[in-house]
Design an enzyme around this catalytic site. Structure first.
Site, short mmCIF file in Angstrom:
data_model
loop_
_atom_site.label_atom_id
_atom_site.label_comp_id
_atom_site.label_asym_id
_atom_site.label_seq_id
_atom_site.Cartn_x
_atom_site.Cartn_y
_atom_site.Cartn_z
N HIS A 181 13.95 54.02 21.84
CA HIS A 181 14.94 54.13 20.67
C HIS A 181 15.38 55.49 20.33
O HIS A 181 15.22 55.87 19.23
CB HIS A 181 14.37 53.22 19.87
CG HIS A 181 15.34 52.81 18.53
ND1 HIS A 181 16.63 52.88 18.73
CD2 HIS A 181 15.18 52.65 17.29
CE1 HIS A 181 17.37 52.50 17.68
NE2 HIS A 181 16.35 52.45 16.72
N CYS A 240 21.38 53.53 13.32
CA CYS A 240 21.06 53.03 14.85
C CYS A 240 22.04 52.47 15.63
O CYS A 240 21.89 52.40 16.67
CB CYS A 240 19.64 52.35 14.80
SG CYS A 240 18.29 52.71 13.95
N CYS A 257 6.24 47.76 17.43
CA CYS A 257 7.27 48.80 16.86
C CYS A 257 7.78 49.68 18.00
O CYS A 257 7.46 49.99 19.07
CB CYS A 257 6.77 49.78 16.28
SG CYS A 257 5.60 48.91 14.60
N ILE A 263 9.36 56.45 19.19
CA ILE A 263 10.38 57.46 18.83
C ILE A 263 10.76 58.09 20.22
O ILE A 263 9.96 58.39 21.02
CB ILE A 263 9.65 58.46 18.13
CG1 ILE A 263 9.09 57.97 16.54
CG2 ILE A 263 10.49 59.84 17.80
CD1 ILE A 263 10.27 57.62 15.78
#
Lengths: 383, 383
Positions: free
Chosen positions: A327, A83, A201, A204
């Site tokens: 992300h 990441c 969270c 995607i």
């Protein structure tokens, strides 16, 4: 500091989110790169090298991007640190420009995930944590439980991170999500790893972000009088905790911060705005404390109190962060630096942190505990 | 040259070949790294950063290697430029050490392929060349046919590259193959893409190679009086040919050579030994000509005449090259530099090029034509 001054001369992004299958990684990378070059006013012919960060793009993805934007022939390299891949590409560019090797280079972070990843990102088969079921969501759920037990923090205080970051990105045209979510929505979302639900969270995403990195001579060549300086681009690896300590005492964040402050000659309390790797709500809190910009055990309460909101004492993730900007892993580190660039040049519109002169971007890649490979980059930009 | 002097202080490899499935990429990388650190006499505590090149190792593979050799916590970065990944990792290390950021760093190239790749390496799904069936072997077969037609070269002269390189690696304990092959064996091998047969193609391999890169201060710290210097580490990208020209007029090799000669201040005729990316027999010939170390159209004839053999005017691939040392893609660039280091320090044993003081390593990654992404690194080491 041994390196010559290195500046960000321009930034460009495409909106993060779910892009159609026919919009390839190469197309996305080229679009962000073109936007950054246009922003800096640099022609492809004057860009001397291309540094690309991605995880899943396949061999020589950067060269394919370079060929699409008129950089064929130039030095191109691909950088992977999970990441923090985009930030690692920036770091190598920072070193090369700071060494005097180049005056104008382009950094691109890019990832196409939505047509590849179902559910969460699958860990590497060699990841020891994952092999015992200690996946990302599980690790951060453990962290949240422990944090609540140790500091008397509430579930609502942790959820406040998501509420804040979604509120911020309403004003970010590049964000995957651009509408507010309520505390009730965060608390009522589908459970993922209790106490964390879906809105705790990061999603995607597909996306790309790019910056033009310049020496002083490079800035002069572009007719730019002043531009934010990359005061530090620190990189550390290793385990998250030191020894068998508290899961929320993030030694890796402490080291990442300390190294960046040392290189930049900046103290933690001089930071005006933070772009934080909030892959999960609790992670934002724990890492801000690890960096020393919030006192230990106080982060959840301070978040609920608005300390890290726009208008608060230390705005964190004005962009919306990973939770709401999205992300796309290899792009995230570059997107954080785009956001700091816009913040420090007063171009962040409705999400502007007034008077920001020093910004910090923190990006973490790798396994949950880091026992089997973790990577943190900490970038400090100053005006 | 803008960078401070950068040296190779030590080298280490494991034997290339087919390693058992339980010998992981991490284990292989750690073994080569440990050998290089022992060779340089450097302790893990004194290594300041780790640069890893690989293609198929998965996210944060370098961090996993670092954790196994006592480098946890240090800056670790992963670099990918297909077959030139290991050399690209070296290049970033060269820049960082040359910039004065570090005095002692470790570079590792590593790949585990035999339990992953069946037949040849599959191209990226986005590779335009591959999508029309123009795979690596096909491209080099076309090159061989055209070379024979244009210059009257014979099939036997092209096959002589394989005979030579296999003969060389009889004396290389790190080589995948350590026995000679005859001209008849090369000519009689199973056809892959005519005129090329199996022995004209580099094999699928596992392996790892590492070097310790040092500044002058780093050398002093290790008590090393003199060590080969990395005089250049050039990186270029782009199409192989310029325009619609002859497939064997490798513009990318010409550019890669010119850039390295310029940085190193070395002329092509000063090179004493070459480690060449002979992924196919014909590629060695065409690339030596592209670099300007052999006259155009003469390479095949000169190879047959022994010009590039040990004892000849310009020994090429004393290590055995990709054809016989093996080709674990991310490791190859680092292995070439190990070989140059041993040659320039007089430690190459039965494959020693007598009196070698300047060596060049050429490594190419990416698609066949390069229209959709190619990468060439050219490293020059001098005593």
């Amino acid at each position: 500091m041994i390196l010559d001054p290195v500046h960000v001369a321009g930034a460009g992004m495409i909106r993060f989110g779910k892009h159609p299958a026919e919009t390839t990684l190469e197309t996305m990378g080229a679009q962000a790169a073109t936007a950054a070059m246009r922003d800096a006013g640099v022609r492809a012919a004057d860009v001397e090298a291309l540094y690309v960060g991605h995880v899943f793009g396949g061999p020589v993805a950067g060269q394919r991007i370079g060929a699409r934007i008129g950089l064929a022939g130039k030095p191109v390299s691909n950088h992977e640190n999970y990441c923090s891949s985009g930030a690692t590409a920036l770091r190598e560019a920072w070193i090369a420009v700071g060494a005097g090797l180049y005056d104008l280079v382009l950094v691109v972070g890019v990832e196409k995930m939505t047509d590849r990843v179902k559910g969460g990102v699958q860990p590497d088969p060699n990841d020891l944590d994952a092999s015992i079921g200690f996946l990302f969501a599980a690790g951060h759920a453990l962290s949240a439980r422990r944090y609540m037990a140790d500091y008397g923090a509430t579930r609502e205080q942790i959820a406040a991170v998501a509420v804040k970051n979604h509120a911020h990105s309403v004003a970010n045209p590049y964000a995957q999500y651009q509408k507010p979510v309520s505390l009730g929505e965060v608390l009522g979302a589908r459970p993922i790893a209790e106490p964390l639900g879906l809105l705790d969270c990061s999603p995607i995403s597909d996306g790309a972000a790019a910056v033009v990195v310049a020496s002083r001579a490079g800035l002069r060549r572009l007719g730019i009088r002043s531009a934010p300086r990359v005061a530090a681009c620190a990189l550390v690896s290793g385990t998250v905790q030191a020894g068998l300590g508290d899961v929320n005492e993030e030694d890796i964040s402490r080291r990442a911060g300390a190294e960046a402050y040392r290189i930049a000659g900046v103290a933690a309390d001089e930071i005006d705005v933070v772009e934080m790797h909030d892959c999960f709500t609790i992670a934002e809190i724990v890492r801000l404390e690890g960096l020393g910009v919030l006192p230990r055990g106080e982060g959840a309460r301070l978040t609920e109190a608005g300390y890290t909101s726009l208008g608060g004492a230390l705005p964190v993730n004005p962009s919306g962060g990973l939770l709401s900007r999205g992300h796309p892993v290899g792009a995230t580190g570059a997107a954080q630096v785009c956001e700091l660039f816009w913040q420090l040049t007063g171009r962040a519109g409705g999400r502007q942190v007034e008077g920001a002169t020093t910004g910090l971007a923190y990006c973490k890649g790798g396994s949950v505990s880091g026992t089997d490979g973790a990577s943190v980059t900490t970038v400090i930009l100053t005006t």
